[in-house]
Design a protein around this motif. Structure first.
Motif, PDB file in Angstrom:
ATOM      1  N   ASP A   1       4.739  -2.751   4.311  1.00  0.00           N
ATOM      2  CA  ASP A   1       4.477  -0.949   4.119  1.00  0.00           C
ATOM      3  C   ASP A   1       4.858  -0.298   3.245  1.00  0.00           C
ATOM      4  OD1 ASP A   1       2.687  -1.278   5.525  1.00  0.00           O
ATOM      5  OD2 ASP A   1       3.811  -0.664   7.585  1.00  0.00           O
ATOM      6  N   ALA A   2       5.286   0.863   2.144  1.00  0.00           N
ATOM      7  CA  ALA A   2       6.098   0.670   1.290  1.00  0.00           C
ATOM      8  C   ALA A   2       7.592   2.041   1.754  1.00  0.00           C
ATOM      9  CB  ALA A   2       5.163   1.474   0.541  1.00  0.00           C
ATOM     10  N   ASP A   3       7.179   2.452   3.610  1.00  0.00           N
ATOM     11  CA  ASP A   3       8.284   3.298   4.109  1.00  0.00           C
ATOM     12  C   ASP A   3       9.496   3.188   4.315  1.00  0.00           C
ATOM     13  OD1 ASP A   3       7.114   1.584   5.741  1.00  0.00           O
ATOM     14  OD2 ASP A   3       6.931   3.570   6.713  1.00  0.00           O
TER      15      ASP A   3
ATOM     16  N   ARG B   1      -6.711   7.808  15.408  1.00  0.00           N
ATOM     17  CA  ARG B   1      -6.279   6.145  15.164  1.00  0.00           C
ATOM     18  C   ARG B   1      -6.639   5.526  16.206  1.00  0.00           C
ATOM     19  NH1 ARG B   1      -0.470   3.656  15.074  1.00  0.00           N
ATOM     20  NH2 ARG B   1      -1.038   3.859  12.813  1.00  0.00           N
TER      21      ARG B   1
ATOM     22  N   ASP C   1      -2.671   4.578  -2.744  1.00  0.00           N
ATOM     23  CA  ASP C   1      -4.051   4.902  -2.557  1.00  0.00           C
ATOM     24  C   ASP C   1      -4.307   6.044  -2.018  1.00  0.00           C
ATOM     25  OD1 ASP C   1      -6.897   5.120  -0.570  1.00  0.00           O
ATOM     26  OD2 ASP C   1      -4.979   4.696   1.815  1.00  0.00           O
TER      27      ASP C   1
ATOM     28  N   GLN D   1      10.471   0.868   6.374  1.00  0.00           N
ATOM     29  CA  GLN D   1      10.867   0.362   8.010  1.00  0.00           C
ATOM     30  C   GLN D   1      10.310  -0.959   8.319  1.00  0.00           C
ATOM     31  OE1 GLN D   1       7.307   3.738   9.494  1.00  0.00           O
ATOM     32  NE2 GLN D   1       8.566   3.325  10.659  1.00  0.00           N
TER      33      GLN D   1
ATOM     34  N   TYR E   1       1.013   5.432  -0.027  1.00  0.00           N
ATOM     35  CA  TYR E   1       0.518   6.975   0.265  1.00  0.00           C
ATOM     36  C   TYR E   1       1.162   8.085   0.604  1.00  0.00           C
ATOM     37  CZ  TYR E   1      -3.688  10.514   2.045  1.00  0.00           C
ATOM     38  OH  TYR E   1      -3.484  11.827   1.843  1.00  0.00           O
TER      39      TYR E   1
ATOM     40  N   ASN F   1      -7.860   8.805  -1.666  1.00  0.00           N
ATOM     41  CA  ASN F   1      -7.394   8.242  -0.381  1.00  0.00           C
ATOM     42  C   ASN F   1      -8.482   7.278   0.567  1.00  0.00           C
ATOM     43  OD1 ASN F   1      -6.341   8.341   2.894  1.00  0.00           O
ATOM     44  ND2 ASN F   1      -5.289   7.537   1.526  1.00  0.00           N
TER      45      ASN F   1
ATOM     46  N   GLU G   1       4.873   8.235  -1.390  1.00  0.00           N
ATOM     47  CA  GLU G   1       6.079   7.246  -0.506  1.00  0.00           C
ATOM     48  C   GLU G   1       6.568   7.540  -1.496  1.00  0.00           C
ATOM     49  OE1 GLU G   1       6.400   6.955   3.231  1.00  0.00           O
ATOM     50  OE2 GLU G   1       3.990   5.516   3.174  1.00  0.00           O
TER      51      GLU G   1
ATOM     52  N   PRO H   1       0.753  -0.843  -0.114  1.00  0.00           N
ATOM     53  CA  PRO H   1       0.075   0.217  -0.074  1.00  0.00           C
ATOM     54  C   PRO H   1       1.335   1.156  -0.158  1.00  0.00           C
ATOM     55  CG  PRO H   1       0.025  -0.712   2.466  1.00  0.00           C
ATOM     56  CD  PRO H   1       0.630  -1.704   1.151  1.00  0.00           C
TER      57      PRO H   1
ATOM     58  N   ARG I   1      11.716   5.664   9.510  1.00  0.00           N
ATOM     59  CA  ARG I   1      10.899   6.142   8.821  1.00  0.00           C
ATOM     60  C   ARG I   1      12.356   6.747   8.724  1.00  0.00           C
ATOM     61  NH1 ARG I   1       6.208   7.671   5.693  1.00  0.00           N
ATOM     62  NH2 ARG I   1       5.139   6.379   6.069  1.00  0.00           N
TER      63      ARG I   1
ATOM     64  N   SER J   1       4.002   9.575   8.559  1.00  0.00           N
ATOM     65  CA  SER J   1       3.346   8.796   8.833  1.00  0.00           C
ATOM     66  C   SER J   1       2.037   9.036   8.603  1.00  0.00           C
ATOM     67  CB  SER J   1       3.407   8.494  10.390  1.00  0.00           C
ATOM     68  OG  SER J   1       2.266   7.910  10.480  1.00  0.00           O
ATOM     69  N   LYS J   2       1.216   8.114   8.499  1.00  0.00           N
ATOM     70  CA  LYS J   2      -0.430   8.424   7.564  1.00  0.00           C
ATOM     71  C   LYS J   2      -1.179   8.496   8.410  1.00  0.00           C
ATOM     72  CE  LYS J   2       1.950   8.988   3.873  1.00  0.00           C
ATOM     73  NZ  LYS J   2       2.990   8.484   3.941  1.00  0.00           N
ATOM     74  N   PHE J   3      -0.904   7.557   9.690  1.00  0.00           N
ATOM     75  CA  PHE J   3      -1.774   8.269  10.817  1.00  0.00           C
ATOM     76  C   PHE J   3      -1.230   8.493  12.092  1.00  0.00           C
ATOM     77  CE2 PHE J   3      -1.380   3.989   9.065  1.00  0.00           C
ATOM     78  CZ  PHE J   3      -2.948   3.440   8.459  1.00  0.00           C
TER      79      PHE J   3
ATOM     80  N   LYS K   1       4.012   6.703  20.204  1.00  0.00           N
ATOM     81  CA  LYS K   1       2.918   5.164  19.211  1.00  0.00           C
ATOM     82  C   LYS K   1       2.944   3.817  19.563  1.00  0.00           C
ATOM     83  CE  LYS K   1       2.820   4.975  13.947  1.00  0.00           C
ATOM     84  NZ  LYS K   1       3.179   5.289  13.050  1.00  0.00           N
TER      85      LYS K   1
HETATM   86  N1  UDP Z   1      -1.311   3.662   4.265  1.00  0.00           N
HETATM   87  C1  UDP Z   1      -1.753   4.040   2.633  1.00  0.00           C
HETATM   88  N2  UDP Z   1      -3.109   4.999   3.281  1.00  0.00           N
HETATM   89  C2  UDP Z   1      -3.007   5.240   4.357  1.00  0.00           C
HETATM   90  C3  UDP Z   1      -2.264   5.487   5.012  1.00  0.00           C
HETATM   91  C4  UDP Z   1      -1.198   4.750   4.831  1.00  0.00           C
HETATM   92  O1  UDP Z   1      -2.127   3.006   1.776  1.00  0.00           O
HETATM   93  O2  UDP Z   1      -4.353   5.871   4.628  1.00  0.00           O
HETATM   94  C5  UDP Z   1       0.113   3.180   2.989  1.00  0.00           C
HETATM   95  C6  UDP Z   1       1.694   3.912   3.748  1.00  0.00           C
HETATM   96  O3  UDP Z   1       1.601   4.805   2.047  1.00  0.00           O
HETATM   97  C7  UDP Z   1       2.340   2.606   4.180  1.00  0.00           C
HETATM   98  C8  UDP Z   1       1.901   1.964   5.125  1.00  0.00           C
HETATM   99  O4  UDP Z   1       0.181   2.057   4.264  1.00  0.00           O
HETATM  100  O5  UDP Z   1       3.214   2.033   2.949  1.00  0.00           O
HETATM  101  C9  UDP Z   1       1.869   1.943   7.011  1.00  0.00           C
HETATM  102  O6  UDP Z   1       1.520   3.251   6.660  1.00  0.00           O
HETATM  103  P1  UDP Z   1       2.675   4.967   7.834  1.00  0.00           P
HETATM  104  O7  UDP Z   1       4.426   4.111   7.846  1.00  0.00           O
HETATM  105  O8  UDP Z   1       1.793   5.569   7.302  1.00  0.00           O
HETATM  106  O9  UDP Z   1       2.017   3.831   9.373  1.00  0.00           O
HETATM  107  P2  UDP Z   1       3.297   3.755  10.280  1.00  0.00           P
HETATM  108  O10 UDP Z   1       3.697   3.103   9.952  1.00  0.00           O
HETATM  109  O11 UDP Z   1       3.255   4.961  11.209  1.00  0.00           O
HETATM  110  O12 UDP Z   1       2.256   2.602  11.471  1.00  0.00           O
END
Ligand code: UDP
Ligand code: MG
Length: 318
Positions: A99-101, A215, A48, A103, A12, A76, A14, A10, A204, A209-211, A136
């Motif tokens: 995840d795409a980031d 949440r 997304d 991490q 969003y 989104n 990145e 996924p 990261r 972060s997208k959340f 978090k």
């Molecule tokens: N992501 C997505 N849609 C969203 C929120 C996040 O596709 O509405 C993707 C985001 O690009 C990433 C993965 O979900 O690849 C995890 O998101 P993030 O790293 O922001 O979450 P965290 O690691 O902070 O829990």
């Protein structure tokens, strides 16, 4: 062994991490092919509603490698919907989500696949050394504790985006909202064997972060729904009926007691207990009726494919 591996990622916004992620993924996929663990792969990127250069970058990967596929959402819709779009289309015998980031570390692919080969249907990652801010990590610890207690599934890290599935699990999942956090619970409900392995986790480095904080409130409601769906998904009446019957009986006893007093000549019109008794009877009846309606809904919708329950069928032609 001929075996297809699907990756679902996924995305969003990145753009910062995609080139390095893709490189790292390809190294690992090539290694897996070299040792014969898999014979082919496909990579499903699900954008997304990205508004940065993510989609252009992925299109460039796809132009060079037909195994790279891209789904672009109009806006989104959230991580669950993004994963679900990939689940529906993935053709792999094994499916890995990450995840795409960056991490999540693609070096873990082989460990995940080994665990699947050890006989598990779903292997979930556990970020035992987690590089996220404290605000978090603490709620997440609490979430994991409560979820594992209530579900009876002893995982440390339900929410880890890094997971590996056998095809059958992926085809049994239907997630939306924030239900991606509960995938292991839904898999357990369908009788799949769930395991967890520790995975490397990184900070990261690009993007954010997208959340946010909201949440957690949503998470609370989702937790309630998920646990309800785990225990009572095909028999909601067991839940509503239990509450309803308890209240109804309590109300009935209270009112019987008051009736006795009334027959004995006492006045009961001004007693708070009377209101309580009537309230219990009414709410109890409502709850039972709610259970009936819920059962009708289940009955109407539960005519789906039973393939997800079946591990094996032996039915030789005579
Ligand atoms: N992501 C997505 N849609 C969203 C929120 C996040 O596709 O509405 C993707 C985001 O690009 C990433 C993965 O979900 O690849 C995890 O998101 P993030 O790293 O922001 O979450 P965290 O690691 O902070 O829990
Ligand atoms: Mg992240």
């Amino acid at each position: 062994m001929s075996r297809l591996l699907s990756l679902i990622i996924p995305v969003y916004n990145e753009e910062g991490s995609l080139p390095a992620l893709y490189k790292k993924i390809m190294q690992n996929l090539q290694e897996l092919i070299a040792v014969g663990s898999i014979s082919a792969y496909e990579i499903w990127f699900v954008s997304d509603g990205s508004t940065d250069k993510s989609e252009q970058i992925i299109k460039k990967f796809a132009a060079k490698d037909p195994a790279v596929k891209l789904i672009c959402f109009r806006r989104n819709f959230g991580k669950s919907r993004a994963l679900q779009a990939g689940f529906r289309r993935a053709a792999g015998d094994i499916v890995i989500t990450l995840d795409a980031d960056l991490q999540d570390d693609p070096d873990e692919f082989k460990n995940f696949i080994n665990k699947i080969d050890a006989g598990y249907d779903l292997v979930s990652g556990w970020k035992y050394n987690r590089y996220d801010p404290l605000e978090k990590k603490i709620p997440s610890k609490l979430f994991n504790f409560v979820t594992s207690r209530f579900s009876g599934l002893p995982l440390h890290d339900f929410n880890c985006g890094f997971k590996t599935y056998r095809k059958e699990v992926v085809k049994s999942i239907n997630i939306y909202g924030e239900f991606h956090r509960y995938i292991p619970i839904f898999a357990l409900r369908n009788g799949f064997k769930v395991a967890e392995i520790p995975v490397k986790h990184h900070k990261r480095e690009t993007g954010k972060s997208k959340f946010g904080a909201e949440r957690y409130l949503r998470g609370l409601f989702d937790a309630l729904s998920a646990i309800f769906l785990l225990k009572y998904w095909d028999r909601p009446m067991y839940f509503f009926g239990k509450i309803g019957l308890t209240l109804f009986i309590a109300g009935f006893l209270i009112c019987s007691y008051l009736s006795l007093l009334w027959f004995g000549g006492e006045s009961i019109g001004g007693r708070p207990l009377l209101i309580l008794g009537i309230l219990f009877i009414l709410v109890g009846l409502q709850s039972i009726l709610l259970g009936l309606i819920a059962n009708i809904i289940v009955d109407r919708t539960a005519r789906h494919n039973d393939d997800i329950y079946i591990r094996e069928i032996i039915a030789k032609e005579a």
